[in-house]
Design a protein around this motif. Structure first.
Motif, PDB file in Angstrom:
ATOM      1  N   TYR A 224       8.531 -19.411 -25.240  1.00  0.00           N
ATOM      2  CA  TYR A 224       8.414 -20.817 -24.430  1.00  0.00           C
ATOM      3  C   TYR A 224       9.868 -20.634 -24.664  1.00  0.00           C
ATOM      4  O   TYR A 224      11.372 -19.947 -25.161  1.00  0.00           O
ATOM      5  CB  TYR A 224       7.907 -21.783 -24.849  1.00  0.00           C
ATOM      6  N   HIS A 225      10.796 -21.075 -23.119  1.00  0.00           N
ATOM      7  CA  HIS A 225      11.886 -21.154 -22.951  1.00  0.00           C
ATOM      8  C   HIS A 225      12.506 -21.921 -21.915  1.00  0.00           C
ATOM      9  O   HIS A 225      11.943 -22.581 -21.430  1.00  0.00           O
ATOM     10  CB  HIS A 225      12.214 -19.658 -21.253  1.00  0.00           C
ATOM     11  N   TYR A 226      13.749 -21.984 -22.316  1.00  0.00           N
ATOM     12  CA  TYR A 226      15.140 -23.126 -21.670  1.00  0.00           C
ATOM     13  C   TYR A 226      15.151 -21.799 -20.531  1.00  0.00           C
ATOM     14  O   TYR A 226      16.338 -20.985 -21.125  1.00  0.00           O
ATOM     15  CB  TYR A 226      16.006 -23.402 -22.465  1.00  0.00           C
ATOM     16  N   SER A 227      15.943 -22.524 -19.633  1.00  0.00           N
ATOM     17  CA  SER A 227      16.344 -21.911 -18.652  1.00  0.00           C
ATOM     18  C   SER A 227      18.063 -22.074 -18.828  1.00  0.00           C
ATOM     19  O   SER A 227      18.664 -23.503 -18.496  1.00  0.00           O
ATOM     20  CB  SER A 227      15.574 -21.927 -16.722  1.00  0.00           C
ATOM     21  N   THR A 228      18.388 -21.142 -18.737  1.00  0.00           N
ATOM     22  CA  THR A 228      21.103 -21.109 -18.672  1.00  0.00           C
ATOM     23  C   THR A 228      20.869 -19.915 -18.616  1.00  0.00           C
ATOM     24  O   THR A 228      20.560 -18.549 -19.027  1.00  0.00           O
ATOM     25  CB  THR A 228      21.544 -21.780 -19.962  1.00  0.00           C
ATOM     26  N   ASP A 229      22.037 -20.109 -17.886  1.00  0.00           N
ATOM     27  CA  ASP A 229      22.690 -18.415 -17.685  1.00  0.00           C
ATOM     28  C   ASP A 229      23.266 -17.730 -18.739  1.00  0.00           C
ATOM     29  O   ASP A 229      23.339 -16.709 -18.767  1.00  0.00           O
ATOM     30  CB  ASP A 229      24.260 -18.781 -16.942  1.00  0.00           C
ATOM     31  N   VAL A 230      23.867 -18.438 -19.766  1.00  0.00           N
ATOM     32  CA  VAL A 230      23.749 -17.444 -21.058  1.00  0.00           C
ATOM     33  C   VAL A 230      22.617 -17.020 -22.007  1.00  0.00           C
ATOM     34  O   VAL A 230      22.831 -16.461 -23.408  1.00  0.00           O
ATOM     35  CB  VAL A 230      24.847 -18.473 -21.965  1.00  0.00           C
TER      36      VAL A 230
END
Ligand SMILES: [Zn+2]
Length: 446
Positions: A224-230
């Motif tokens: 399960y992933h959250y999308s973010t540049d870092v």
């Protein structure tokens, strides 16, 4: 919105919240994410040593709210909560062949008798050994699902971004035991459903991707992933269908089901599920009575990075300037700002009590910024800095015969002047309706 009543009313004057006021022209460090900066600046967490952080009172409230959501879903999935010791004997890690595999990422120590221990980053060995000792299990006791929420350690080469990659962190880990692979797959689907429910309640957009089994092992895994540049992970998503896969788990360059192109996205992994089969139960002899002798149990393991999830959700929702929480996890859902002492508005102070009553009746947790020596403006700045989703100000418009209150909804974001009745309806219908809907209904009714 959280309906959990924990120390329902707080007072800003009494909270231990060492805020960080960085000089305006202080250079921004290259390796600092906005979630880390906001959480330190707002007195949510504090660095203790490299990769290790203290959760201050507001931060611990966030963890307690997340724990509550997770406990509810684990209970529904038929899991029982336990607490395993933090230290695991190195002998157990040798039996499963993971001691050398994990290598220098493990914190290890010796006791006075020269026995070696691992400061556990995960507990497959400990829990499987427990089942081995009490086993063989009766088929009637299956499926068995045991989980815990506890501190874990990993000696990261490069700890960074606070709780996003820390050396000490809090994880929910669930271990499941079934008679065979078919039964274990049923459990796997039930737990994945529970994970989806948890992520929906938190409300931050998430991606469920096929994962690699890596050092944990097993035959199937989802992440399960959250999308973010870092984010340090890369998820490949099909441009046409609902296919998602971690880049490290595939060689594909196009979607295997519809042949469309795959799009790359930087992400943070916040949860992981594994179908393990007998990778641990066989070497550690965790068995059940099958009718044809003792057979190894079919296992699954399921992680949820609690402190990482908190930091990652702040990373996704915040702006560079201001901290934002998922409403379900905010340390307090509402901040109430009474008039400044000695001001013209002070005659409106009796409304504070009525508003607190309404919030208590609606099971909404709130904090009163009782530092009435400060202006309303200064306390509003503080409120935004802490990211409380809703702020109610008892100000100028509250002094008349039909009082109105400034209502700041930081989630949309907008500011409105509303009556006490509108506040009441809003907090009683928060889970389903917006302020617009409630106001429209109120207009129709009158
Ligand atoms: Zn596709």
């Amino acid at each position: 919105m959280s309906r959990k009543v924990i120390n329902n009313m707080g007072r800003c004057s009494q909270i231990f919240q060492p805020v960080n006021i960085a000089p305006k022209d202080a250079p921004v460090k290259a390796d600092v994410s906005k979630s880390y900066k906001h959480m330190v600046d707002a007195g949510i967490i504090r660095k203790a040593s490299t990769g290790m952080y203290t959760l201050l009172p507001l931060g611990l409230r966030v963890l307690e709210k997340l724990t509550d959501i997770v406990d509810q879903e684990m209970l529904k999935a038929g899991a029982q909560k336990i607490l395993l010791p933090a230290l695991t004997s190195e002998k157990l890690w040798k039996k499963t062949n993971r001691l050398t595999q994990a290598g220098r990422e493990l914190f290890t120590l010796r006791d006075r008798h020269n026995n070696s221990y691992v400061l556990s980053p995960t507990h497959e060995e400990t829990v499987t050994d427990l089942i081995s000792i009490v086993g063989p299990l009766s088929p009637k006791s299956l499926p068995l699902r045991l989980y815990q929420i506890s501190s874990k350690w990993r000696d990261e080469m490069k700890p960074r971004l606070g709780f996003i990659r820390g050396r000490e962190f809090i994880m929910k880990d669930l271990y499941t035991f079934d008679a065979g692979p078919e039964e274990a797959k049923i459990t796997y689907d039930i737990v994945n459903k529970a994970y989806e429910n948890i992520f929906k309640q938190i409300g931050v957009p998430f991606t469920k991707a096929l994962g690699s089994t890596g050092i944990i092992g097993g035959s199937m895994s989802h992440e399960y992933h959250y999308s973010t540049d870092v984010g340090e992970d890369t998820v490949l998503s099909c441009s046409q269908c609902d296919y998602h896969v971690n880049e490290n788990a595939t060689e594909e360059s196009i979607c295997p089901s519809c042949k469309s192109s795959l799009v790359k996205d930087n992400t943070i992994e916040v949860g992981h599920t594994f179908l393990l089969e007998t990778k641990y139960s066989e070497p550690l002899h965790a068995t059940y009575h099958s009718g044809h002798g003792h057979k190894p149990l079919s296992m699954g393991c399921y992680g949820l990075g609690m402190t990482r999830l908190i930091a990652a959700s702040v990373e996704v929702l915040s702006t560079d300037q201001e901290l934002r929480w998922p409403v379900a996890l905010a340390p307090y859902t509402v901040c109430v700002i009474p008039p400044k002492a000695g001001s013209k508005e002070e005659i409106a102070s009796p409304h504070v009590e009525r508003i607190c009553e309404i919030l208590s009746q609606s099971n909404v947790d709130f904090i009163i910024d009782d530092r009435t020596n400060l202006t309303i403006g200064n306390r509003l700045i503080y409120s935004r800095k802490c990211g409380f989703p809703f702020v109610i100000v008892i100000g100028k418009l509250a002094t008349g015969s039909s009082p109105l209150f400034e209502f700041h909804d930081l989630t949309s974001p907008k500011r409105e002047d509303v009556s006490i009745e509108t506040l009441f309806s809003f907090f009683n219908n928060q889970d389903t309706k917006s302020t617009e809907e409630i106001k429209r209904e109120a207009t129709i009714a009158s």
